[in-house]
Design a protein around this motif. Structure first.
Motif, short mmCIF file in Angstrom:
data_model
loop_
_atom_site.label_atom_id
_atom_site.label_comp_id
_atom_site.label_asym_id
_atom_site.label_seq_id
_atom_site.Cartn_x
_atom_site.Cartn_y
_atom_site.Cartn_z
N ALA A 1 -5.52 4.91 -11.13
CA ALA A 1 -4.62 4.29 -10.19
C ALA A 1 -4.48 2.79 -10.48
O ALA A 1 -3.40 2.23 -10.37
CB ALA A 1 -5.09 4.51 -8.77
N GLN A 2 -5.58 2.16 -10.85
CA GLN A 2 -5.53 0.73 -11.15
C GLN A 2 -4.65 0.46 -12.37
O GLN A 2 -3.93 -0.52 -12.40
CB GLN A 2 -6.94 0.19 -11.40
CG GLN A 2 -7.77 0.08 -10.15
CD GLN A 2 -9.18 -0.39 -10.45
OE1 GLN A 2 -9.75 -0.04 -11.48
NE2 GLN A 2 -9.74 -1.17 -9.54
N ILE A 3 -4.71 1.34 -13.35
CA ILE A 3 -3.91 1.16 -14.56
C ILE A 3 -2.42 1.25 -14.22
O ILE A 3 -1.62 0.44 -14.69
CB ILE A 3 -4.29 2.21 -15.62
CG1 ILE A 3 -5.72 1.95 -16.11
CG2 ILE A 3 -3.32 2.20 -16.79
CD1 ILE A 3 -6.30 3.07 -16.95
N ILE A 4 -2.07 2.21 -13.38
CA ILE A 4 -0.68 2.37 -12.97
C ILE A 4 -0.21 1.14 -12.20
O ILE A 4 0.89 0.65 -12.42
CB ILE A 4 -0.50 3.64 -12.14
CG1 ILE A 4 -0.75 4.87 -13.00
CG2 ILE A 4 0.89 3.71 -11.51
CD1 ILE A 4 -0.83 6.17 -12.24
N LEU A 5 -1.05 0.65 -11.30
CA LEU A 5 -0.68 -0.52 -10.50
C LEU A 5 -0.45 -1.76 -11.37
O LEU A 5 0.42 -2.57 -11.06
CB LEU A 5 -1.75 -0.81 -9.45
CG LEU A 5 -1.68 0.01 -8.18
CD1 LEU A 5 -2.83 -0.34 -7.27
CD2 LEU A 5 -0.36 -0.19 -7.47
N LYS A 6 -1.22 -1.90 -12.44
CA LYS A 6 -1.06 -3.06 -13.31
C LYS A 6 0.32 -3.07 -13.95
O LYS A 6 0.88 -4.13 -14.22
CB LYS A 6 -2.14 -3.08 -14.39
CG LYS A 6 -3.50 -3.46 -13.86
CD LYS A 6 -4.55 -3.44 -14.95
CE LYS A 6 -5.92 -3.73 -14.38
NZ LYS A 6 -6.97 -3.62 -15.38
N ASP A 7 0.87 -1.85 -14.19
CA ASP A 7 2.18 -1.75 -14.82
C ASP A 7 3.33 -1.99 -13.85
O ASP A 7 4.45 -2.24 -14.26
CB ASP A 7 2.36 -0.37 -15.46
CG ASP A 7 1.42 -0.17 -16.64
OD1 ASP A 7 0.96 -1.20 -17.20
OD2 ASP A 7 1.15 0.99 -16.98
N LEU A 8 3.05 -1.90 -12.54
CA LEU A 8 4.10 -2.07 -11.54
C LEU A 8 4.35 -3.53 -11.24
O LEU A 8 3.48 -4.38 -11.41
CB LEU A 8 3.72 -1.34 -10.25
CG LEU A 8 3.57 0.17 -10.34
CD1 LEU A 8 3.11 0.73 -9.01
CD2 LEU A 8 4.90 0.80 -10.73
N LYS A 9 5.53 -3.81 -10.74
CA LYS A 9 5.92 -5.16 -10.34
C LYS A 9 5.05 -5.60 -9.16
O LYS A 9 4.80 -4.83 -8.24
CB LYS A 9 7.39 -5.15 -9.94
CG LYS A 9 7.94 -6.49 -9.54
CD LYS A 9 9.41 -6.37 -9.18
CE LYS A 9 9.89 -7.57 -8.43
NZ LYS A 9 11.22 -7.40 -7.92
N ASN A 10 4.59 -6.84 -9.20
CA ASN A 10 3.73 -7.34 -8.13
C ASN A 10 4.53 -7.50 -6.84
O ASN A 10 5.58 -8.14 -6.82
CB ASN A 10 3.11 -8.67 -8.56
CG ASN A 10 1.89 -9.00 -7.76
OD1 ASN A 10 1.34 -8.18 -7.05
ND2 ASN A 10 1.45 -10.24 -7.87
N SER A 11 4.02 -6.89 -5.76
CA SER A 11 4.66 -6.98 -4.46
C SER A 11 3.59 -6.86 -3.39
O SER A 11 2.45 -6.51 -3.69
CB SER A 11 5.69 -5.86 -4.31
OG SER A 11 5.04 -4.62 -4.18
N PRO A 12 3.93 -7.14 -2.13
CA PRO A 12 2.94 -6.96 -1.06
C PRO A 12 2.40 -5.52 -1.01
O PRO A 12 1.22 -5.31 -0.76
CB PRO A 12 3.72 -7.29 0.20
CG PRO A 12 4.80 -8.21 -0.25
CD PRO A 12 5.15 -7.75 -1.62
N PHE A 13 3.26 -4.53 -1.28
CA PHE A 13 2.83 -3.14 -1.28
C PHE A 13 1.78 -2.89 -2.37
O PHE A 13 0.75 -2.28 -2.11
CB PHE A 13 4.03 -2.20 -1.46
CG PHE A 13 3.65 -0.76 -1.64
CD1 PHE A 13 3.23 -0.01 -0.56
CD2 PHE A 13 3.69 -0.16 -2.89
CE1 PHE A 13 2.87 1.31 -0.71
CE2 PHE A 13 3.34 1.16 -3.05
CZ PHE A 13 2.92 1.90 -1.96
N THR A 14 2.06 -3.35 -3.59
CA THR A 14 1.12 -3.10 -4.68
C THR A 14 -0.18 -3.87 -4.47
O THR A 14 -1.25 -3.37 -4.80
CB THR A 14 1.73 -3.47 -6.05
OG1 THR A 14 2.14 -4.82 -6.04
CG2 THR A 14 2.87 -2.55 -6.41
#
Length: 153
Positions: A1-14
């Protein structure tokens, strides 16, 4: 899950999600290894996770096709856990079965926004969306969602 989050755009949700994941990892480290957590399947551990209880109950109701009970439990689960895509699927399934196809479409499309790397659930939602669009005679949209279904899941 952490790997996927690193690839996502930074936002309050992430950021919120990353914080929850880190807290969960830290909690598991303090309690012991993950295999110890999985192997301790006592009645107390089953009832201590209300989210898992909701998921198990709703999955059983979908398999049993008990629409009346499913409507009650999926509504409650969605109110308690609004970021769980499976509950959007369950509620959309109910709405489709009860003839409220436009409401089902809206709910199912919202549920797609919460899915992170769950092909099986995505396929289920796409199938329900295709059924809903077919019910309102929009074959173009129905076919669009049918094409999104990935085989083998």
């Amino acid at each position: 899950a952490q790997i996927i989050l690193k690839d996502l755009k930074n936002s309050p949700f992430t950021e919120s999600l990353a914080s929850k994941i880190n807290d969960s990892i830290e909690s598991r480290k303090q309690k012991g290894t993950p295999t110890q957590l999985v192997s301790s399947s006592t009645p107390e551990s089953t009832t201590s996770d209300p989210l898992q209880e909701h998921l198990t109950k709703i999955k059983g109701l979908i398999v049993a096709n008990d629409i009346k009970q499913l409507e009650q439990f999926s509504t409650e689960a969605l109110e308690s856990y609004p970021s769980q895509p499976y509950f959007y699927y369950a509620q959309g399934f109910v709405l489709n079965k009860t003839g409220k196809h436009k409401d089902a479409i809206e709910l199912l499309e919202t549920g797609l926004d919460y899915i992170i790397d769950n092909v099986s659930l995505s396929n289920d939602i796409y199938k329900e969306l295709a059924d809903a669009y077919n019910a309102i005679n929009n074959s173009v949209k129905a076919n669009m969602y049918l094409r999104k279904i990935k085989p083998g899941f």
